[in-house]
Enzyme design. Structure first.
Site, mmCIF file in Angstrom:
data_model
loop_
_atom_site.group_PDB
_atom_site.id
_atom_site.type_symbol
_atom_site.label_atom_id
_atom_site.label_comp_id
_atom_site.label_asym_id
_atom_site.label_seq_id
_atom_site.Cartn_x
_atom_site.Cartn_y
_atom_site.Cartn_z
ATOM 1 C CB SER A 79 83.281 0.909 62.270
ATOM 2 O OG SER A 79 82.209 1.810 62.508
ATOM 3 C CB SER A 120 82.485 20.587 64.693
ATOM 4 O OG SER A 120 81.308 21.357 64.737
ATOM 5 C CE1 TYR A 148 75.348 15.942 63.003
ATOM 6 C CE2 TYR A 148 74.646 17.889 61.786
ATOM 7 C CZ TYR A 148 75.604 16.928 62.068
ATOM 8 O OH TYR A 148 76.817 16.964 61.426
ATOM 9 C CE LYS A 186 78.589 16.656 64.676
ATOM 10 N NZ LYS A 186 79.778 15.858 65.053
#
Length: 271
Positions: free
Chosen positions: A11, A132, A146, A150
């Protein structure tokens, strides 16, 4: 026969640009995201919009079943692009918010991977692309959860690559630098809400300014879309591809620098 591609996070940003680019270059593309209304404009580019919330297993399984039914049992390429960055000091971020970060960035991607792999193995072909970040190799302050997501995606991709290679399936990591997207605004809002008034507020103020100042220098997401196209069309793709503002310099410096020196460099950037 057109290759069938499922792209999550379609999106906005990198996911959207990738969906548009691949659909215009001979792929049968399914663009997935939580909000149907934000996918409607993709129809003009030949993308098939499909609703998917990567934190809800029932929508994940329904999405995959729908595509397999329409394509005769084929999802040739999976691009795990859905993700976001929840920022704030580790002490301040609630465990519920931390779990949500991992649900979106890690578990959702891996659940989709589990569901498409049997069909890729049967067809002796597949490409799994995991988005990533340079933040999957280098962790700075105020983004611990966060970075954890990753780093986890990097490790899972390395294991998966070696597991599925004998079946003709490639696993590819994309490590973007700073890319123009909604990411910086979301990260900024989360950061200020979570840690903007507590013990870390001085660091937060400086870090927030750094986020804002990076927006003008960030690269356009189309460069990542083009990188993904290059990777999936390679007969022997690399394990990792990096591109975008400061991506390669950051990864190079991380590779040659000690942890102590890297900590000093990070601290200097927040002053």
């Amino acid at each position: 026969m057109k290759k069938v591609v499922l792209i999550t996070g379609a999106s906005a940003g990198m996911g959207k640009e990738t969906a548009k680019l691949l659909a215009q270059n001979g792929y049968e593309v399914y663009g997935a995201a939580r909000r149907q209304e934000r996918l409607e404009d993709l129809k003009a580019f030949g993308v098939n919009p499909i609703v998917l919330d990567v934190t809800k297993d029932e929508t994940i399984t329904a999405c995959v079943k729908h595509i397999l039914a329409e394509t005769g049992g084929r999802i040739d390429i999976l691009v795990n692009s859905a993700g976001f960055g929840s920022h704030g000091a580790i002490e301040d971020v609630s465990i519920n918010d931390a779990k949500h970060q991992l649900e979106v960035n890690v578990f959702g991607a891996m659940r989709l991977t589990q569901l498409v792999l049997p069909y890729m193995r049967r067809n002796k072909f597949g490409k799994i692309v995991n988005i990533s970040s340079v933040g999957g190799k280098l962790a700075g302050p105020l983004g611990g959860w966060y970075h954890a997501s990753k780093f986890a995606l990097e490790g899972l991709s390395d294991s998966l690559r070696n597991e599925v290679k004998p079946f003709g399936i490639d696993v590819i990591l994309i490590e973007p630098g700073a890319i123009k997207s909604e990411w910086s605004n979301i990260a900024y809002d989360n950061l200020m809400k979570t840690s903007g008034n507590g013990a870390y507020k001085d660091m937060v103020s400086k870090f927030a300014n750094m986020i804002k100042n990076s927006d003008d220098k960030s690269s356009d997401p189309i460069i990542i879309a083009e990188l993904i196209k290059k990777a999936i069309e390679s007969k022997s793709p690399k394990a990792r591809y990096a591109k975008g503002y400061l991506a390669k310099p950051i990864l190079f410096v991380k590779k040659i620098t000690s942890d102590k020196l890297m900590d000093k460099i990070l601290a200097s950037q927040i002053k």
